[in-house]
Design a protein around this motif. Structure first.
Motif, PDB file in Angstrom:
ATOM      1  N   VAL A  76       3.252  -0.125  49.720  1.00  8.00           N
ATOM      2  CA  VAL A  76       3.512  -1.798  49.199  1.00  8.00           C
ATOM      3  C   VAL A  76       2.792  -1.528  51.019  1.00  8.00           C
ATOM      4  O   VAL A  76       3.263  -0.759  52.585  1.00  8.00           O
ATOM      5  CB  VAL A  76       4.383  -2.365  49.411  1.00  8.00           C
ATOM      6  CG1 VAL A  76       3.821  -4.039  50.374  1.00  8.00           C
ATOM      7  CG2 VAL A  76       4.816  -2.282  48.638  1.00  8.00           C
ATOM      8  N   THR A  99       2.271  -3.384  54.161  1.00  6.06           N
ATOM      9  CA  THR A  99       2.914  -4.345  54.558  1.00  6.06           C
ATOM     10  C   THR A  99       2.388  -4.932  56.233  1.00  6.06           C
ATOM     11  O   THR A  99       2.464  -4.197  56.856  1.00  6.06           O
ATOM     12  CB  THR A  99       4.571  -3.992  55.363  1.00  6.06           C
ATOM     13  OG1 THR A  99       5.066  -3.607  53.404  1.00  6.06           O
ATOM     14  CG2 THR A  99       5.388  -5.236  55.541  1.00  6.06           C
ATOM     15  N   THR A 123       7.867 -10.772  58.899  1.00  4.70           N
ATOM     16  CA  THR A 123       6.616  -9.345  57.482  1.00  4.70           C
ATOM     17  C   THR A 123       6.127 -11.005  57.431  1.00  4.70           C
ATOM     18  O   THR A 123       6.217 -11.801  56.775  1.00  4.70           O
ATOM     19  CB  THR A 123       7.389  -9.112  56.325  1.00  4.70           C
ATOM     20  OG1 THR A 123       8.546  -8.372  56.548  1.00  4.70           O
ATOM     21  CG2 THR A 123       6.580  -8.918  55.482  1.00  4.70           C
ATOM     22  N   ARG A 150       2.575  -9.041  52.298  1.00  3.55           N
ATOM     23  CA  ARG A 150       3.262  -7.883  51.226  1.00  3.55           C
ATOM     24  C   ARG A 150       1.770  -7.951  49.941  1.00  3.55           C
ATOM     25  O   ARG A 150       1.741  -8.707  49.350  1.00  3.55           O
ATOM     26  CB  ARG A 150       3.975  -7.469  51.312  1.00  3.55           C
ATOM     27  CG  ARG A 150       4.930  -7.180  52.284  1.00  3.55           C
ATOM     28  CD  ARG A 150       6.773  -8.005  51.481  1.00  3.55           C
ATOM     29  NE  ARG A 150       7.048  -6.887  50.299  1.00  3.55           N
ATOM     30  CZ  ARG A 150       7.521  -5.587  50.913  1.00  3.55           C
ATOM     31  NH1 ARG A 150       8.082  -5.078  51.926  1.00  3.55           N
ATOM     32  NH2 ARG A 150       8.215  -5.106  49.272  1.00  3.55           N
TER      33      ARG A 150
END
Length: 346
Positions: free
Chosen positions: A24, A26, A33, A36
């Motif tokens: 993934v 990110t 975060t 994603r």
């Protein structure tokens, strides 16, 4: 099962870090975060502004053919990271030979400029049908007639500077016509009266410069993908650090990709004055909100499919540069085939 549509991931939050976490991609900022995305859905990554990429992310992208690009907030290209080059030395040798051959070089130059002028003319003719004011329609049709006359000069052009002169004259007339394709209330507010750059001095030119940078980035990737050298061009002269062949390839694409997107963004009021900022020296550039709007419209445009006039099959606008790069490689490899530009039908 429907095919996965690969997309370009644009990251533009200053200070953001793009990394790999298992499979993934990110994006984080100050430990938070933001995004994603599964790696298998990413075609390329473009960082705009002060963006960082981790080593594992760069290694994975290079290994699997995903390009990573950095640009300034104003759209100026900074660098690109690619994996191992494809193609073979024989194709690049043929490219160098074609550039040195006056006959073959002139033929490719004529085709590139013919494709560009044709597509410019198709755009202004199509847009003229929707103009409300007779004066605007008349002005645009006059430009279309001028472009048709320039097209008729190309077959007899026998010197590179003559071809470049035809291209330059057509471009000046075309950009004046673009003013008439903007809604009256929009163009009065934007003070747009033709092409300017380095730096762009109005919102329209700021958007055009940014879009042209995006197309050039895609053209470089397309050329590298077929094994051609983006630095060795025909219409654009050789200059250290300039991707001359990539600039050649984008010429026919500017009207149907960048210019159409620009007109849509302004005429639909998707971009407002608050989406721009003026930096010291009088240069205009897109603010973060404006870039976000532009990226969304750019991505939408690239997903649209049209029938390729040479292949006679559907091709998305996002894949056009890849197709044209292969057609150009064929023209360079074989003297029996000339370069056939993409001709927009309107």
């Amino acid at each position: 099962m429907s095919p996965v549509i690969l997309k370009t991931l644009f990251v533009q939050r200053d200070g953001a870090v793009v990394r790999m976490y298992h499979d993934v991609v990110t994006v984080t900022l100050d430990g938070e975060t933001l995004l994603r995305v599964p790696f298998h859905m990413v075609e390329s990554i473009v960082g705009v502004g002060r963006i960082s990429f981790t080593g594992p992310l760069l290694e994975r992208c290079a290994a699997e053919g995903r390009s990573v690009v950095r640009m300034t907030r104003g759209g100026r290209f900074l660098y690109r990271i690619e994996g191992r080059l494809s193609g073979n030395v024989l194709l690049r040798t043929a490219q160098h030979e074609a550039v040195r051959s006056p006959e073959r070089s002139l033929a490719i130059m004529r085709a590139i400029v013919a494709g560009k002028i044709h597509n410019q003319r198709q755009l202004v003719l199509k847009a003229a049908r929707d103009l409300a004011h007779p004066a605007d329609r008349a002005a645009v049709r006059d430009v279309a007639d001028d472009l048709a006359r320039e097209l008729r000069k190309l077959p007899s052009a026998s010197h590179p500077d003559e071809i470049r002169g035809i291209e330059g004259s057509s471009a000046r007339r075309y950009f004046l016509a673009l003013r008439h394709l903007l809604a009256p209330s929009v163009r009065d507010a934007l003070s747009f009266d033709g092409r300017n750059r380095r730096p762009p001095r109005d919102p329209v030119n700021a958007v055009l410069s940014f879009l042209y940078s995006l197309i050039t980035r895609d053209a470089e990737s397309a050329l590298l993908g077929v094994g051609l050298d983006p630095q060795i061009g025909f219409l654009h002269t050789l200059r250290p650090g300039r991707p001359s062949l990539a600039l050649d390839l984008v010429e026919e694409m500017r009207p149907i990709l960048a210019d159409r997107v620009m007109l849509s963004l302004f005429n639909r009021r998707q971009l407002q004055s608050s989406d721009f900022q003026v930096i010291p020296g009088g240069a205009w550039e897109l603010a973060e909100t404006g870039r976000r709007t532009l990226f969304a419209e750019w991505d939408r445009r690239k997903q649209v499919e049209i029938e390729h006039p040479l292949l006679k099959q559907p091709v998305s606008y996002g894949r056009l540069l890849d197709v044209q790069a292969r057609i150009l490689a064929r023209a360079i490899r074989s003297q029996a085939h000339g370069y056939t530009p993409f001709l927009y039908r309107g």
